[in-house]
Enzyme design. Sequence first.
Site, PDB file in Angstrom:
ATOM      1  N   GLN A   1      12.832  28.893 -12.026  1.00 50.34           N
ATOM      2  CA  GLN A   1      13.180  27.530 -12.457  1.00 50.34           C
ATOM      3  C   GLN A   1      13.604  27.545 -13.915  1.00 50.34           C
ATOM      4  OE1 GLN A   1       9.959  24.639 -10.874  1.00 50.34           O
ATOM      5  NE2 GLN A   1       9.095  26.672 -10.666  1.00 50.34           N
TER       6      GLN A   1
ATOM      7  N   VAL B   1      15.640  28.564 -17.405  1.00 48.97           N
ATOM      8  CA  VAL B   1      17.060  28.598 -17.770  1.00 48.97           C
ATOM      9  C   VAL B   1      17.283  29.565 -18.931  1.00 48.97           C
ATOM     10  CG1 VAL B   1      17.447  26.244 -16.949  1.00 48.97           C
ATOM     11  CG2 VAL B   1      16.766  26.596 -19.340  1.00 48.97           C
ATOM     12  N   ASP B   2      16.221  30.368 -19.246  1.00 48.22           N
ATOM     13  CA  ASP B   2      16.255  31.178 -20.466  1.00 48.22           C
ATOM     14  C   ASP B   2      16.865  32.571 -20.312  1.00 48.22           C
ATOM     15  OD1 ASP B   2      14.154  32.635 -19.194  1.00 48.22           O
ATOM     16  OD2 ASP B   2      12.627  31.388 -20.139  1.00 48.22           O
TER      17      ASP B   2
ATOM     18  N   HIS C   1      17.577  26.207 -11.465  1.00 53.81           N
ATOM     19  CA  HIS C   1      17.945  25.063 -12.312  1.00 53.81           C
ATOM     20  C   HIS C   1      19.065  25.398 -13.284  1.00 53.81           C
ATOM     21  CE1 HIS C   1      13.693  23.260 -11.492  1.00 53.81           C
ATOM     22  NE2 HIS C   1      14.565  22.896 -10.579  1.00 53.81           N
TER      23      HIS C   1
ATOM     24  N   CYS D   1      32.340  21.483 -20.372  1.00 58.53           N
ATOM     25  CA  CYS D   1      32.831  20.248 -20.967  1.00 58.53           C
ATOM     26  C   CYS D   1      32.691  19.100 -19.967  1.00 58.53           C
ATOM     27  CB  CYS D   1      34.294  20.451 -21.360  1.00 58.53           C
ATOM     28  SG  CYS D   1      35.114  18.925 -21.843  1.00 58.53           S
TER      29      CYS D   1
ATOM     30  N   CYS E   1      34.360  20.408 -26.898  1.00 54.76           N
ATOM     31  CA  CYS E   1      35.386  21.302 -26.355  1.00 54.76           C
ATOM     32  C   CYS E   1      36.696  21.028 -27.117  1.00 54.76           C
ATOM     33  CB  CYS E   1      35.517  20.942 -24.879  1.00 54.76           C
ATOM     34  SG  CYS E   1      36.937  21.513 -23.997  1.00 54.76           S
TER      35      CYS E   1
ATOM     36  N   GLY F   1       3.386  31.048 -13.155  1.00 51.69           N
ATOM     37  CA  GLY F   1       3.649  30.149 -14.279  1.00 51.69           C
ATOM     38  C   GLY F   1       4.434  28.905 -13.935  1.00 51.69           C
TER      39      GLY F   1
ATOM     40  N   ALA G   1       0.326  35.135 -17.703  1.00 49.79           N
ATOM     41  CA  ALA G   1       1.177  35.924 -16.812  1.00 49.79           C
ATOM     42  C   ALA G   1       1.322  37.386 -17.253  1.00 49.79           C
ATOM     43  CB  ALA G   1       2.551  35.266 -16.704  1.00 49.79           C
TER      44      ALA G   1
HETATM   45  P1  NAD Z   1       5.932  23.347 -16.142  1.00 46.40           P
HETATM   46  O1  NAD Z   1       6.228  23.186 -17.584  1.00 46.40           O
HETATM   47  O2  NAD Z   1       5.853  22.158 -15.289  1.00 46.40           O
HETATM   48  O3  NAD Z   1       4.542  24.131 -15.937  1.00 46.40           O
HETATM   49  C1  NAD Z   1       4.206  25.263 -16.658  1.00 46.40           C
HETATM   50  C2  NAD Z   1       3.079  26.004 -15.937  1.00 46.40           C
HETATM   51  O4  NAD Z   1       2.875  27.228 -16.624  1.00 46.40           O
HETATM   52  C3  NAD Z   1       1.739  25.258 -15.927  1.00 46.40           C
HETATM   53  O5  NAD Z   1       1.206  25.307 -14.630  1.00 46.40           O
HETATM   54  C4  NAD Z   1       0.871  26.081 -16.894  1.00 46.40           C
HETATM   55  O6  NAD Z   1      -0.492  26.099 -16.538  1.00 46.40           O
HETATM   56  C5  NAD Z   1       1.482  27.455 -16.747  1.00 46.40           C
HETATM   57  N1  NAD Z   1       1.282  28.356 -17.886  1.00 46.40           N
HETATM   58  C6  NAD Z   1       1.093  28.065 -19.195  1.00 46.40           C
HETATM   59  N2  NAD Z   1       0.949  29.191 -19.916  1.00 46.40           N
HETATM   60  C7  NAD Z   1       1.046  30.230 -19.046  1.00 46.40           C
HETATM   61  C8  NAD Z   1       0.982  31.647 -19.177  1.00 46.40           C
HETATM   62  N3  NAD Z   1       0.787  32.241 -20.371  1.00 46.40           N
HETATM   63  N4  NAD Z   1       1.136  32.402 -18.075  1.00 46.40           N
HETATM   64  C9  NAD Z   1       1.331  31.821 -16.853  1.00 46.40           C
HETATM   65  N5  NAD Z   1       1.401  30.487 -16.668  1.00 46.40           N
HETATM   66  C10 NAD Z   1       1.264  29.703 -17.751  1.00 46.40           C
HETATM   67  O7  NAD Z   1       6.982  24.382 -15.661  1.00 46.40           O
HETATM   68  P2  NAD Z   1       7.774  24.446 -14.319  1.00 46.40           P
HETATM   69  O8  NAD Z   1       6.807  24.406 -13.192  1.00 46.40           O
HETATM   70  O9  NAD Z   1       8.640  25.603 -14.451  1.00 46.40           O
HETATM   71  O10 NAD Z   1       8.693  23.127 -14.234  1.00 46.40           O
HETATM   72  C11 NAD Z   1       9.300  22.480 -15.314  1.00 46.40           C
HETATM   73  C12 NAD Z   1      10.826  22.598 -15.463  1.00 46.40           C
HETATM   74  O11 NAD Z   1      11.053  22.834 -16.847  1.00 46.40           O
HETATM   75  C13 NAD Z   1      11.459  23.752 -14.801  1.00 46.40           C
HETATM   76  O12 NAD Z   1      12.286  23.232 -13.868  1.00 46.40           O
HETATM   77  C14 NAD Z   1      12.313  24.477 -15.855  1.00 46.40           C
HETATM   78  O13 NAD Z   1      13.669  24.366 -15.500  1.00 46.40           O
HETATM   79  C15 NAD Z   1      12.138  23.718 -17.094  1.00 46.40           C
HETATM   80  N6  NAD Z   1      11.776  24.530 -18.288  1.00 46.40           N
HETATM   81  C16 NAD Z   1      12.281  25.785 -18.453  1.00 46.40           C
HETATM   82  C17 NAD Z   1      11.905  26.539 -19.545  1.00 46.40           C
HETATM   83  C18 NAD Z   1      12.451  27.946 -19.689  1.00 46.40           C
HETATM   84  O14 NAD Z   1      13.578  28.205 -19.274  1.00 46.40           O
HETATM   85  N7  NAD Z   1      11.666  28.880 -20.238  1.00 46.40           N
HETATM   86  C19 NAD Z   1      10.994  26.030 -20.479  1.00 46.40           C
HETATM   87  C20 NAD Z   1      10.518  24.714 -20.295  1.00 46.40           C
HETATM   88  C21 NAD Z   1      10.904  23.990 -19.171  1.00 46.40           C
HETATM   89 ZN    ZN Z   2      37.185  19.817 -22.392  1.00 47.71          ZN
END
Ligand code: NAD
Ligand code: ZN
Length: 248
Positions: free
Chosen positions: A102, A104-105, A120, A128, A149, A188, A233
């Site tokens: 999920q 996007v990083d 996602h 654009c 753009c 996570g 994790a």
């Molecule tokens: P969320 O933010 O809803 O939940 C994060 C989960 O990670 C929680 O259950 C929490 O307990 C757990 N967590 C916290 N620290 C942890 C660790 N060290 N190890 C393992 N787990 C840990 O995230 P989600 O369920 O992915 O949904 C939110 C949406 O936010 C996603 O769709 C995503 O697209 C977006 N998002 C992405 C990023 C990214 O790309 N890194 C960052 C923030 C949000």
């Molecule tokens: Zn354009």
Amino acid sequence: MDDLIKRAAADLSAAARSVALTGAGISVESGIPPFRGKGGLWEKIDPMEFAHIDAFLADPEKVWTVLIREMKEIIDRAAPNAAHRGLARLAELGRLNTVITQNVDGLHQAAGNTDVIEFHGTFARQRCLDCGTGCDTAEIDMSVIPPRCHCGGIYRPDCVFFGEMIPPGHLARSREISANCDVMLVIGTSATVQPAAMMPYIARSAGATVIEINPEPTPLTGDISDYILTGPAGEVMDRLVTAVEAAG
Ligand code: NAD
Ligand code: ZN
């Protein structure tokens, strides 16, 4: 926990097909805050105000200033952690087929996983709003917010905002893979954002074993998770991968 990890590793080693579903929590140890949970972005800002497509379209400058610009700085600095590297190692060992993320990083690809479904979308690309032309986020001139753009249209990240549809191909493939795996690692994710949160249920009802890694309980914990490996994790994945390597 040692015994639990050993048994989870044995199931993973015996699986013909396995898949990982990851969420923002897997990137926390890389310095990227999650949305929900302790230290989450949602404690500071209202999601619907900033991460909903209607909010972005109504005031792109505000969303670029408060959310997107900061995300770019954080993601630019981030590198894969032990959990991303652990999934890449499992793939290398032939113990993991696909990552559905999920996030996007881009950190799974940076760690070396090649079959990654970016459920996602990705923050690495922009497009654009007016002409649809795409470009790499790295090439964007951030001195003017919102960035534009050459046609004058405003750029948006190639991510799925709240209120937008999941790319149909990603959704269809994720469902199919989930329905056909023997083991699903759920790492996570708060398992609350739909339809991604459906994947562990699809896997479990098709007979798969669900291994959950999270420091906090989620709606899956005590419901469909067969193994609950409580902890950050990176640390848990290190132990799990070591146990898979030992299992041969
Ligand atoms: P969320 O933010 O809803 O939940 C994060 C989960 O990670 C929680 O259950 C929490 O307990 C757990 N967590 C916290 N620290 C942890 C660790 N060290 N190890 C393992 N787990 C840990 O995230 P989600 O369920 O992915 O949904 C939110 C949406 O936010 C996603 O769709 C995503 O697209 C977006 N998002 C992405 C990023 C990214 O790309 N890194 C960052 C923030 C949000
Ligand atoms: Zn354009």
